[in-house]
Design an enzyme around this catalytic site. Structure first.
Site, PDB file in Angstrom:
ATOM      1  N   GLU A 105      36.327 -10.297 -57.934  1.00  0.00           N
ATOM      2  CA  GLU A 105      35.482 -11.227 -58.688  1.00  0.00           C
ATOM      3  C   GLU A 105      35.229 -10.752 -60.116  1.00  0.00           C
ATOM      4  O   GLU A 105      35.088  -9.556 -60.379  1.00  0.00           O
ATOM      5  CB  GLU A 105      34.161 -11.444 -57.943  1.00  0.00           C
ATOM      6  CG  GLU A 105      34.413 -12.161 -56.632  1.00  0.00           C
ATOM      7  CD  GLU A 105      33.145 -12.557 -55.894  1.00  0.00           C
ATOM      8  OE1 GLU A 105      33.260 -13.314 -54.924  1.00  0.00           O
ATOM      9  OE2 GLU A 105      32.051 -12.114 -56.268  1.00  0.00           O
ATOM     10  N   CYS A 122      32.349  -9.447 -67.194  1.00  0.00           N
ATOM     11  CA  CYS A 122      31.979  -8.383 -66.256  1.00  0.00           C
ATOM     12  C   CYS A 122      33.164  -8.190 -65.306  1.00  0.00           C
ATOM     13  O   CYS A 122      33.519  -9.086 -64.548  1.00  0.00           O
ATOM     14  CB  CYS A 122      30.719  -8.817 -65.509  1.00  0.00           C
ATOM     15  SG  CYS A 122      30.134  -7.592 -64.350  1.00  0.00           S
ATOM     16  N   CYS A 161      33.338  -1.161 -52.447  1.00  0.00           N
ATOM     17  CA  CYS A 161      32.823   0.050 -53.084  1.00  0.00           C
ATOM     18  C   CYS A 161      32.474   1.058 -51.992  1.00  0.00           C
ATOM     19  O   CYS A 161      32.015   0.682 -50.919  1.00  0.00           O
ATOM     20  CB  CYS A 161      31.579  -0.267 -53.913  1.00  0.00           C
ATOM     21  SG  CYS A 161      30.996   1.142 -54.896  1.00  0.00           S
ATOM     22  N   CYS A 205      25.168   2.324 -52.357  1.00  0.00           N
ATOM     23  CA  CYS A 205      23.848   2.182 -52.985  1.00  0.00           C
ATOM     24  C   CYS A 205      23.084   1.138 -52.160  1.00  0.00           C
ATOM     25  O   CYS A 205      23.624   0.065 -51.862  1.00  0.00           O
ATOM     26  CB  CYS A 205      23.966   1.741 -54.448  1.00  0.00           C
ATOM     27  SG  CYS A 205      24.869   2.949 -55.448  1.00  0.00           S
ATOM     28  N   CYS A 230      22.601  -2.765 -53.298  1.00  0.00           N
ATOM     29  CA  CYS A 230      23.760  -3.464 -53.877  1.00  0.00           C
ATOM     30  C   CYS A 230      24.562  -4.177 -52.791  1.00  0.00           C
ATOM     31  O   CYS A 230      24.902  -3.570 -51.767  1.00  0.00           O
ATOM     32  CB  CYS A 230      24.646  -2.446 -54.597  1.00  0.00           C
ATOM     33  SG  CYS A 230      26.149  -3.187 -55.267  1.00  0.00           S
ATOM     34  N   SER A 246      30.118   1.420 -66.635  1.00  0.00           N
ATOM     35  CA  SER A 246      28.863   1.722 -65.946  1.00  0.00           C
ATOM     36  C   SER A 246      29.178   2.572 -64.723  1.00  0.00           C
ATOM     37  O   SER A 246      30.057   2.236 -63.933  1.00  0.00           O
ATOM     38  CB  SER A 246      28.198   0.413 -65.518  1.00  0.00           C
ATOM     39  OG  SER A 246      27.020   0.674 -64.793  1.00  0.00           O
ATOM     40  N   LEU A 289      20.690   4.664 -63.201  1.00  0.00           N
ATOM     41  CA  LEU A 289      19.754   5.750 -62.881  1.00  0.00           C
ATOM     42  C   LEU A 289      18.877   5.381 -61.675  1.00  0.00           C
ATOM     43  O   LEU A 289      18.905   6.046 -60.650  1.00  0.00           O
ATOM     44  CB  LEU A 289      18.907   6.034 -64.133  1.00  0.00           C
ATOM     45  CG  LEU A 289      18.010   7.257 -64.066  1.00  0.00           C
ATOM     46  CD1 LEU A 289      18.821   8.531 -63.912  1.00  0.00           C
ATOM     47  CD2 LEU A 289      17.116   7.324 -65.316  1.00  0.00           C
ATOM     48  N   HIS A 290      18.059   4.373 -61.841  1.00  0.00           N
ATOM     49  CA  HIS A 290      17.273   3.744 -60.769  1.00  0.00           C
ATOM     50  C   HIS A 290      16.157   4.581 -60.149  1.00  0.00           C
ATOM     51  O   HIS A 290      15.324   4.049 -59.411  1.00  0.00           O
ATOM     52  CB  HIS A 290      18.171   3.220 -59.640  1.00  0.00           C
ATOM     53  CG  HIS A 290      19.281   2.333 -60.109  1.00  0.00           C
ATOM     54  ND1 HIS A 290      19.115   1.369 -61.095  1.00  0.00           N
ATOM     55  CD2 HIS A 290      20.596   2.249 -59.756  1.00  0.00           C
ATOM     56  CE1 HIS A 290      20.257   0.742 -61.300  1.00  0.00           C
ATOM     57  NE2 HIS A 290      21.168   1.264 -60.523  1.00  0.00           N
ATOM     58  N   CYS A 321      23.978  -9.464 -61.358  1.00  0.00           N
ATOM     59  CA  CYS A 321      24.248  -8.046 -61.125  1.00  0.00           C
ATOM     60  C   CYS A 321      24.143  -7.659 -59.650  1.00  0.00           C
ATOM     61  O   CYS A 321      23.163  -8.001 -59.001  1.00  0.00           O
ATOM     62  CB  CYS A 321      23.202  -7.248 -61.883  1.00  0.00           C
ATOM     63  SG  CYS A 321      23.924  -6.196 -63.075  1.00  0.00           S
TER      64      CYS A 321
HETATM   65  N1  SAH Z   1      29.274   1.231 -59.712  1.00  0.00           N
HETATM   66  C1  SAH Z   1      28.856   1.017 -61.061  1.00  0.00           C
HETATM   67  C2  SAH Z   1      29.066  -0.384 -61.590  1.00  0.00           C
HETATM   68  C3  SAH Z   1      28.771  -1.573 -60.709  1.00  0.00           C
HETATM   69  S1  SAH Z   1      27.165  -2.258 -60.511  1.00  0.00           S
HETATM   70  C4  SAH Z   1      27.417   1.444 -61.230  1.00  0.00           C
HETATM   71  O1  SAH Z   1      26.780   1.805 -60.248  1.00  0.00           O
HETATM   72  O2  SAH Z   1      26.950   1.499 -62.358  1.00  0.00           O
HETATM   73  C5  SAH Z   1      26.536  -2.717 -62.065  1.00  0.00           C
HETATM   74  C6  SAH Z   1      25.004  -2.581 -62.126  1.00  0.00           C
HETATM   75  O3  SAH Z   1      24.343  -3.491 -61.237  1.00  0.00           O
HETATM   76  C7  SAH Z   1      24.540  -1.189 -61.703  1.00  0.00           C
HETATM   77  O4  SAH Z   1      23.550  -0.713 -62.573  1.00  0.00           O
HETATM   78  C8  SAH Z   1      23.966  -1.460 -60.342  1.00  0.00           C
HETATM   79  O5  SAH Z   1      23.079  -0.458 -59.969  1.00  0.00           O
HETATM   80  C9  SAH Z   1      23.327  -2.814 -60.530  1.00  0.00           C
HETATM   81  N2  SAH Z   1      23.014  -3.514 -59.282  1.00  0.00           N
HETATM   82  C10 SAH Z   1      23.663  -3.424 -58.099  1.00  0.00           C
HETATM   83  N3  SAH Z   1      23.079  -4.216 -57.180  1.00  0.00           N
HETATM   84  C11 SAH Z   1      22.049  -4.838 -57.791  1.00  0.00           C
HETATM   85  C12 SAH Z   1      21.084  -5.805 -57.369  1.00  0.00           C
HETATM   86  N4  SAH Z   1      21.099  -6.296 -56.136  1.00  0.00           N
HETATM   87  N5  SAH Z   1      20.182  -6.224 -58.274  1.00  0.00           N
HETATM   88  C13 SAH Z   1      20.214  -5.770 -59.536  1.00  0.00           C
HETATM   89  N6  SAH Z   1      21.091  -4.861 -59.990  1.00  0.00           N
HETATM   90  C14 SAH Z   1      21.997  -4.394 -59.124  1.00  0.00           C
END
Ligand code: SAH
Length: 377
Positions: free
Chosen positions: A108, A121, A128, A132, A135, A209, A232-233, A351
């Site tokens: 996608e 994007c 993946c 996380c 996600c 990213s 970071l989160h 995202c």
């Molecule tokens: N693997 C990479 C890039 C993919 S995700 C990374 O972790 O950076 C792109 C961004 O979307 C990342 O910052 C990820 O943490 C965020 N993301 C993933 N799931 C999300 C969600 N459900 N709501 C908001 N942001 C999310």
């Protein structure tokens, strides 16, 4: 609301057996390829211009190539981007495409139009591996890395679909997958995005990213000057271990060190930190203070991302009051902080919502979620 939903030609283009896909090479790769044919290295820049600037896929139209060279390319090579098979356009103009690769996988890609720019994007993997917990791509498990052709091919297919009027001005490697776990293919594709003979985007307009694959971050700093965003989160290892499990392998201290090394590439360079706002999880004032302390150690910008829920997700998004309080605190402390606008919500293009299509076994494990692409398939 969905304004448009269309299933497009779903049969992938026939693939020549053993054909070399020229989209798999950046300029250096193409120069080596043409050198192997006894051709001069400038053929590489010529072919880049044809493909990426003129959108030409037919060797016969490459009129500055000799007839024998064209015949050779016909015989042994092809220019094959993944094909758009499903298109969804959201009320705000955001487009989400499902692209089909030659081996039948789907990936996608999302286009986000804004007044002054158009951001694509791009995905780097099918699924993946990083798990996380907030996600939706993570829920699918990992299928495979995308090839360079499948990564740059997303830009190629999207630009072709958008036409000359809508330009892709920015690319963010924020689609499905962890780009730094597909290092060589992603770097070659980003080289093409920035190559003056291909898309010619400036390094400020190409962003990778990462969730924090520290050794690959150091490697990237050495070989490829693109903008860096870090997911970071959380500001403690304890919480980050839960949200971004790769933190157990590469904890915050090592992650921030890698960020500092990257920021040193050039004066005034900053690293963008992404911080998903999770209600009651990482959004307290103590978290904000921790974030200030941590980000003061790196030239940084902060992007707060409202959490996008998906079926079965165990988190809720922080309230807008909390997000604004967070933003104000960070800004007051001198850290440039923005809140990411959520785009394409009505088509699940926001995202962390890209799900594509992976093996059935992973879908069975987590329940079968119907997506636009699956509905249309
Ligand atoms: N693997 C990479 C890039 C993919 S995700 C990374 O972790 O950076 C792109 C961004 O979307 C990342 O910052 C990820 O943490 C965020 N993301 C993933 N799931 C999300 C969600 N459900 N709501 C908001 N942001 C999310």
């Amino acid at each position: 609301m969905l304004s448009f939903f269309q299933t497009m030609n779903s049969a992938p283009a026939p693939v020549k057996p053993k054909a070399v896909n020229l989209l798999d090479f950046d300029r250096k790769g193409l120069a080596a390829f043409f050198a192997g044919l006894g051709e001069k290295p400038f053929r590489a820049t010529q072919v880049l211009k044809w493909i990426y600037q003129e959108g030409v896929e037919d060797f016969d139209q490459m009129t500055n190539f000799s007839k024998p060279l064209r015949a050779y390319l016909h015989e042994h090579c092809h220019i094959a981007a993944p094909e758009i098979v499903v298109e969804q356009i959201a009320g705000d103009g955001t487009c989400k495409w499902a692209l089909q690769t030659s081996c039948g996988n789907r990936v996608e890609t999302v286009f986000i139009p804004e007044e002054e720019r158009g951001t694509l994007c791009v995905s780097s993997q099918i699924g993946c591996a990083l798990a996380c917990t907030f996600c939706s791509t993570a829920r699918q498990g990992f299928n495979r890395n995308l090839t360079t052709a499948e990564i740059i091919g997303q830009v190629f297919a999207a630009q072709k679909r958008l036409g000359a009027e809508k330009k892709i001005t920015n690319v963010v490697m924020m689609g499905m997958g962890e780009p730094l776990l597909n290092f060589n293919n992603v770097v070659a594709a980003m080289n093409l995005m920035m190559d003056d003979f291909a898309y010619g985007l400036s390094k400020r307009r190409v962003t990778i990213s990462t969730s924090g694959v520290v050794p690959a971050m150091h490697r990237l700093t050495e070989v490829c000057d693109v903008s860096l965003a870090v997911s970071l989160h959380a500001v403690t290892d304890e919480l980050r271990d839960q949200l971004v499990p790769i933190n157990k392998k590469y904890p915050l201290r090592e992650l921030m060190e890698a960020c500092r090394a990257n920021a040193k590439i050039a004066p005034r360079r900053t690293v963008t930190f992404e911080y998903v706002m999770l209600d009651g999880i990482n959004d307290s004032m103590q978290d904000a203070r921790g974030l200030i302390k941590l980000l003061k150690t790196v030239p940084s910008k902060l992007n707060l991302i409202p959490f996008n829920p998906f079926p079965g997700s165990i988190y809720r998004c922080s309230s807008s009051a909390t997000i604004n309080r967070f933003k104000t605190m960070l800004n007051d402390a001198g850290i440039v902080t923005t809140v990411r606008k959520t785009r394409g919500e009505d088509i699940d293009a926001a995202c962390g919502q890209l799900v594509g299509q992976v093996e059935d076994k992973s879908r069975r494990r987590f329940g079968n979620r119907s997506t636009g692409s699956e509905r249309a398939a």
